[in-house]
Motif scaffolding. Structure first.
Motif, PDB file in Angstrom:
ATOM      1  N   GLY A 274       0.822  -1.199   0.000  1.00  0.00           N
ATOM      2  CA  GLY A 274       0.000   0.000   0.000  1.00  0.00           C
ATOM      3  C   GLY A 274       0.856   1.247   0.000  1.00  0.00           C
ATOM      4  N   LEU A 275       0.476   2.229  -0.804  1.00  0.00           N
ATOM      5  CA  LEU A 275       1.197   3.493  -0.887  1.00  0.00           C
ATOM      6  C   LEU A 275       0.307   4.578  -0.300  1.00  0.00           C
ATOM      7  N   VAL A 276       0.783   5.188   0.784  1.00  0.00           N
ATOM      8  CA  VAL A 276      -0.015   6.139   1.553  1.00  0.00           C
ATOM      9  C   VAL A 276       0.472   7.545   1.244  1.00  0.00           C
ATOM     10  N   ALA A 277      -0.283   8.259   0.423  1.00  0.00           N
ATOM     11  CA  ALA A 277       0.101   9.619   0.034  1.00  0.00           C
ATOM     12  C   ALA A 277      -1.078  10.274  -0.660  1.00  0.00           C
ATOM     13  N   PRO A 278      -1.158  11.596  -0.589  1.00  0.00           N
ATOM     14  CA  PRO A 278      -2.227  12.281  -1.319  1.00  0.00           C
ATOM     15  C   PRO A 278      -1.980  12.249  -2.821  1.00  0.00           C
ATOM     16  N   GLY A 279      -3.034  12.330  -3.607  1.00  0.00           N
ATOM     17  CA  GLY A 279      -2.904  12.432  -5.058  1.00  0.00           C
ATOM     18  C   GLY A 279      -2.164  11.239  -5.640  1.00  0.00           C
ATOM     19  N   THR A 280      -1.230  11.520  -6.546  1.00  0.00           N
ATOM     20  CA  THR A 280      -0.466  10.469  -7.232  1.00  0.00           C
ATOM     21  C   THR A 280       1.018  10.600  -6.930  1.00  0.00           C
ATOM     22  N   ASP A 281       1.341  11.051  -5.695  1.00  0.00           N
ATOM     23  CA  ASP A 281       2.733  11.322  -5.340  1.00  0.00           C
ATOM     24  C   ASP A 281       3.639  10.111  -5.520  1.00  0.00           C
ATOM     25  N   PHE A 282       3.070   8.886  -5.414  1.00  0.00           N
ATOM     26  CA  PHE A 282       3.907   7.703  -5.435  1.00  0.00           C
ATOM     27  C   PHE A 282       3.809   6.942  -6.756  1.00  0.00           C
ATOM     28  N   SER A 283       3.303   7.583  -7.815  1.00  0.00           N
ATOM     29  CA  SER A 283       3.134   6.859  -9.069  1.00  0.00           C
ATOM     30  C   SER A 283       4.471   6.386  -9.627  1.00  0.00           C
TER      31      SER A 283
ATOM     32  N   HIS B 158      -2.641   2.325  -4.341  1.00  0.00           N
ATOM     33  CA  HIS B 158      -2.635   3.662  -3.757  1.00  0.00           C
ATOM     34  C   HIS B 158      -3.765   3.778  -2.742  1.00  0.00           C
ATOM     35  N   LEU B 159      -3.422   4.159  -1.499  1.00  0.00           N
ATOM     36  CA  LEU B 159      -4.402   4.209  -0.425  1.00  0.00           C
ATOM     37  C   LEU B 159      -4.793   5.631  -0.051  1.00  0.00           C
ATOM     38  N   GLY B 160      -4.315   6.619  -0.792  1.00  0.00           N
ATOM     39  CA  GLY B 160      -4.657   8.001  -0.498  1.00  0.00           C
ATOM     40  C   GLY B 160      -3.908   8.518   0.711  1.00  0.00           C
ATOM     41  N   ALA B 161      -4.321   9.669   1.207  1.00  0.00           N
ATOM     42  CA  ALA B 161      -3.699  10.244   2.388  1.00  0.00           C
ATOM     43  C   ALA B 161      -4.033   9.390   3.612  1.00  0.00           C
ATOM     44  N   ALA B 162      -3.128   9.414   4.575  1.00  0.00           N
ATOM     45  CA  ALA B 162      -3.285   8.549   5.750  1.00  0.00           C
ATOM     46  C   ALA B 162      -4.504   8.941   6.578  1.00  0.00           C
ATOM     47  N   ARG B 163      -5.255   7.925   6.992  1.00  0.00           N
ATOM     48  CA  ARG B 163      -6.320   8.121   7.969  1.00  0.00           C
ATOM     49  C   ARG B 163      -5.689   7.938   9.352  1.00  0.00           C
ATOM     50  N   ASP B 164      -6.511   7.625  10.343  1.00  0.00           N
ATOM     51  CA  ASP B 164      -5.953   7.263  11.635  1.00  0.00           C
ATOM     52  C   ASP B 164      -4.952   6.129  11.434  1.00  0.00           C
TER      53      ASP B 164
END
Length: 285
Positions: A9-18, A39-45
């Protein structure tokens, strides 16, 4: 998942880890591994995220530099992560235990050795004391910087990082400063590390850094962006030795791949992949 199949899983906003995702997947192909990045989006808790990924069988997580992330939600920390308080990679073992690693510290060390092997380390100025700058400061001290001046718009933040670095470094090389004497510090430095976050409030400081460049000053950008920044373009125009952010991105992806799979990453091949992935469309015509 079996030993030749990994879900990351890649935890980051947008496509920062593409780009990072593509680099890791290409390296997995060379090892004949099934390696799926999601891609998991920005981190939640953070604790909830760890539990959800454990249930769904993730092998690991990659994320942006995360000083201040609640590391007590993890089952363990690597030596580097415990030292820096930064987690960029989480690896699940076969029992589901989640261990946090700071791949950024190793990535900086390896990229620096590859790109600036003979760089003088008498006096180094690092501007920015958060995010990837935390790992870089510890890596520079471990590499043997004699005087490390950490500059930040918040002097207390710079001082706190300097104290954290000095707890682990012989000779206590780091000092924290505000921005008021930045010109003087740059004039005395052998090298400059730009660890400023990519925010509009940093524009004034970036202009100050560009104005203080000299041809004999080595320059490193920690942005982890594929392209050159305005500071690096100005440095290259003056003939400064530079460490591009793309090299750091590649080495960080290589360390994440190794931590997740246990397989050695072929960094030289990954650098070639990076050039291919970030080339202008005309280069592929």
């Amino acid at each position: 998942m079996n030993e030749r199949s990994y879900l990351v899983g890649l935890v980051a906003p947008g496509t920062d880890f593409s780009v990072s995702s593509a680099l890791q997947q290409r390296e997995a192909d060379r090892h004949e591994l099934r390696y799926l990045c999601r891609h998991l989006g920005a981190a939640r808790d953070f604790g909830t995220l760890l539990d959800e990924c454990r249930v769904f069988g993730f092998s690991g997580l990659g994320m942006a530099a995360s000083a201040g992330r609640p590391t007590d939600a993890l089952d363990g920390l690597s030596r580097a992560a415990a030292r820096t308080g930064t987690v960029t990679t989480v690896v699940y073992d076969t029992d589901g235990r989640a261990t946090g690693h700071d791949a950024g510290m190793s990535a900086f060390t390896d990229a620096f050795a590859r790109n600036l092997p003979d760089a003088p380390l008498s006096r180094v100025v690092q501007v920015g004391a958060t995010g990837a700058g935390v790992s870089a400061a510890h890596a520079l001290a471990e590499r043997g910087v004699e005087h490390l001046t950490l500059v930040d718009p918040d002097p207390q933040r710079a001082t706190a990082l300097a104290e954290a670095v000095n707890r682990h470094a012989p000779g206590r090389p780091a000092t924290g400063r505000g921005t008021e004497d930045l010109d003087r510090h740059l004039g005395e430095a052998d090298g400059l590390v730009d660890a400023l976050p990519g925010a509009a409030g940093s524009d004034r400081l970036v202009r100050m850094l560009a104005a203080g460049l000299r041809g004999d000053l080595w320059v490193c950008d920690l942005g982890h962006r594929p392209g050159d920044t305005s500071l690096l373009r100005a440095a290259r125009a003056l003939g400064c030795p530079v460490l591009r952010s793309g090299s750091l991105l590649v080495h960080a992806a290589a360390h994440t791949f190794h931590l997740v799979t246990g397989r050695p990453a072929h960094t030289s091949h990954m650098l070639g992949d990076f050039a291919d992935l970030t080339a202008a469309p005309a280069a592929h015509s």
